[in-house]
Design a protein around this motif. Sequence first.
Motif, mmCIF file in Angstrom:
data_model
loop_
_atom_site.group_PDB
_atom_site.id
_atom_site.type_symbol
_atom_site.label_atom_id
_atom_site.label_comp_id
_atom_site.label_asym_id
_atom_site.label_seq_id
_atom_site.Cartn_x
_atom_site.Cartn_y
_atom_site.Cartn_z
ATOM 1 N N GLN A 67 -31.942 -47.983 -34.089
ATOM 2 C CA GLN A 67 -32.548 -47.977 -35.139
ATOM 3 C C GLN A 67 -33.634 -49.593 -36.210
ATOM 4 O O GLN A 67 -32.729 -50.292 -35.307
ATOM 5 C CB GLN A 67 -31.702 -47.334 -36.677
ATOM 6 N N HIS A 68 -33.962 -48.812 -35.681
ATOM 7 C CA HIS A 68 -35.170 -50.364 -36.864
ATOM 8 C C HIS A 68 -35.050 -50.977 -37.016
ATOM 9 O O HIS A 68 -34.535 -50.295 -38.590
ATOM 10 C CB HIS A 68 -36.890 -50.079 -35.945
ATOM 11 N N HIS A 71 -33.592 -50.311 -41.426
ATOM 12 C CA HIS A 71 -32.552 -49.788 -41.201
ATOM 13 C C HIS A 71 -31.446 -49.954 -39.856
ATOM 14 O O HIS A 71 -30.691 -48.825 -39.389
ATOM 15 C CB HIS A 71 -32.680 -47.767 -40.953
ATOM 16 N N ALA A 142 -32.633 -42.253 -40.157
ATOM 17 C CA ALA A 142 -33.456 -42.540 -41.138
ATOM 18 C C ALA A 142 -34.295 -41.962 -39.144
ATOM 19 O O ALA A 142 -35.105 -42.966 -38.466
ATOM 20 C CB ALA A 142 -34.187 -43.698 -41.229
ATOM 21 N N GLN A 144 -37.950 -42.213 -39.445
ATOM 22 C CA GLN A 144 -38.625 -43.043 -39.216
ATOM 23 C C GLN A 144 -38.325 -44.451 -38.045
ATOM 24 O O GLN A 144 -39.310 -45.130 -37.887
ATOM 25 C CB GLN A 144 -39.648 -43.314 -40.638
ATOM 26 N N ALA A 145 -37.060 -45.037 -38.372
ATOM 27 C CA ALA A 145 -36.695 -46.131 -37.574
ATOM 28 C C ALA A 145 -35.754 -45.816 -36.576
ATOM 29 O O ALA A 145 -35.453 -46.327 -35.575
ATOM 30 C CB ALA A 145 -36.205 -46.809 -38.243
ATOM 31 N N GLU A 146 -36.471 -44.615 -35.941
ATOM 32 C CA GLU A 146 -34.881 -44.164 -34.523
ATOM 33 C C GLU A 146 -35.878 -44.389 -33.627
ATOM 34 O O GLU A 146 -37.581 -44.837 -33.337
ATOM 35 C CB GLU A 146 -35.591 -42.399 -34.533
#
Length: 186
Positions: A67-68, A71, A142, A144-146
């Motif tokens: 995760q970015h 996150h 999350a 959106q953070a994948e």
Amino acid sequence: MSCFSFTALPIKGLCRVQREHIGDSRGFLSRLFCVDELRAAGWEHPVAQINHTYTARRGTVRGMHFQHPPHAEMKLVSCVRGEVWDVAIDLRAGSPTFLHWYAEHLSEENGSALLIPEGCAHGFQSLTDDAELIYCHSMAYAPQAEGGLNPLDGRLGVSWPLEVVEMSARDSAHPMLDSQFKGLTL
């Protein structure tokens, strides 16, 4: 009495966690997580999520997931059935081990777990049919953070011990790294 022993591994923050089995004629007890003890190995957050995976077929690869920030997550990965080749890849910008990988053999018999620091991708290959893992995560998933890396990316050079017989379409579609990838800034 400690339920764990820790061994630092070649990537900063990556640690083998050896679980102590306390047994008698009935069987055994093995603690999977204890924040007080794991703090000594670098775990700094409460557990935000626990996942359980089942992999049916020997040779299957799952990963390489991360995760970015903000996150980014720590993971504690334990094999509770079968055997896996568990891999972490350092994605931290500026790290002396940037894009280096390290793997551990995890099995229900050896009682080892891998503590994976924030900023590392994670994946594994099942060495047996019917392998099961339990993951403790420091951050909740999350979408959106994948992020993900292609497990077969030659730039990473992961040496999978078995022929790769299966991967998800999602994992196969992760792009190969190019020279533009500078790493994660935590």
